[in-house]
Design an enzyme around this catalytic site. Sequence first.
Site, PDB file in Angstrom:
ATOM      1  N   GLY A  49       1.112  -1.175   0.282  1.00  0.00           N
ATOM      2  CA  GLY A  49      -0.187   0.274  -0.002  1.00  0.00           C
ATOM      3  C   GLY A  49       0.567   1.693   0.418  1.00  0.00           C
ATOM      4  O   GLY A  49       1.597   1.857  -0.969  1.00  0.00           O
ATOM      5  N   ARG A  50       1.258   2.039   1.059  1.00  0.00           N
ATOM      6  CA  ARG A  50       1.687   3.270   1.017  1.00  0.00           C
ATOM      7  C   ARG A  50       1.551   3.725   0.271  1.00  0.00           C
ATOM      8  O   ARG A  50       2.381   4.617  -0.051  1.00  0.00           O
ATOM      9  CB  ARG A  50       3.439   2.719   0.852  1.00  0.00           C
ATOM     10  CG  ARG A  50       3.735   2.335   2.156  1.00  0.00           C
ATOM     11  CD  ARG A  50       5.759   1.720   1.710  1.00  0.00           C
ATOM     12  NE  ARG A  50       5.681   0.313   3.370  1.00  0.00           N
ATOM     13  CZ  ARG A  50       6.660   0.218   4.022  1.00  0.00           C
ATOM     14  NH1 ARG A  50       7.376   1.703   4.256  1.00  0.00           N
ATOM     15  NH2 ARG A  50       6.516  -0.453   4.507  1.00  0.00           N
ATOM     16  N   HIS A  51       0.076   4.637   0.282  1.00  0.00           N
ATOM     17  CA  HIS A  51      -0.444   5.626  -1.083  1.00  0.00           C
ATOM     18  C   HIS A  51      -1.677   5.690  -0.520  1.00  0.00           C
ATOM     19  O   HIS A  51      -2.514   5.443   0.504  1.00  0.00           O
ATOM     20  CB  HIS A  51       0.034   4.862  -2.373  1.00  0.00           C
ATOM     21  CG  HIS A  51      -1.652   3.762  -2.993  1.00  0.00           C
ATOM     22  ND1 HIS A  51      -0.890   2.278  -2.562  1.00  0.00           N
ATOM     23  CD2 HIS A  51      -2.442   3.824  -2.993  1.00  0.00           C
ATOM     24  CE1 HIS A  51      -1.738   1.595  -2.486  1.00  0.00           C
ATOM     25  NE2 HIS A  51      -2.940   2.065  -3.019  1.00  0.00           N
ATOM     26  N   ALA A  52      -2.222   6.835  -1.158  1.00  0.00           N
ATOM     27  CA  ALA A  52      -3.991   7.049  -1.280  1.00  0.00           C
ATOM     28  C   ALA A  52      -4.177   7.520  -2.724  1.00  0.00           C
ATOM     29  O   ALA A  52      -3.363   7.945  -3.440  1.00  0.00           O
ATOM     30  CB  ALA A  52      -4.085   8.608  -0.366  1.00  0.00           C
TER      31      ALA A  52
END
Length: 136
Positions: A49-52
């Site tokens: 993930g590590r995102h928006a």
Amino acid sequence: MDNPFLINFPKLGAPEIGYISVTEQQQQVPFEVKRIFWTYYTPESIVRGRHAHHATEQVLIAAAGRIIVTTEHADGTIQTFRLEDPNVGLYVPPHVWHTMQYSHSAVQLVLASAPYNEADYIRSYDDFRRIWQGKS
């Protein structure tokens, strides 16, 4: 500001015969599904993930195994969700930073509101905070 929330999908069946869970267009999932993907064989030490997203909405489902999902709004509100029942999904709205950590046997199914578009991703945590700080 939309918040992440859990969705309970129908669980039809019985222990002696097994179960099926189902969703039909925009009944449990609050958007039209335009993309479906899944992740698997992710080592337990890896955080994905590590995102928006600017616009994409998602529902994350642990089809098998366990997934720990941490979400964060630009205002600093953090929530942690433990997905381990295949009839439960996590709605992740746009503008929410999220990370996932998996058990070795986990299979994550993702329902998304838009086709893949790299421009929709915010991959830098600092950019996420800067972009959405004033909009939370």
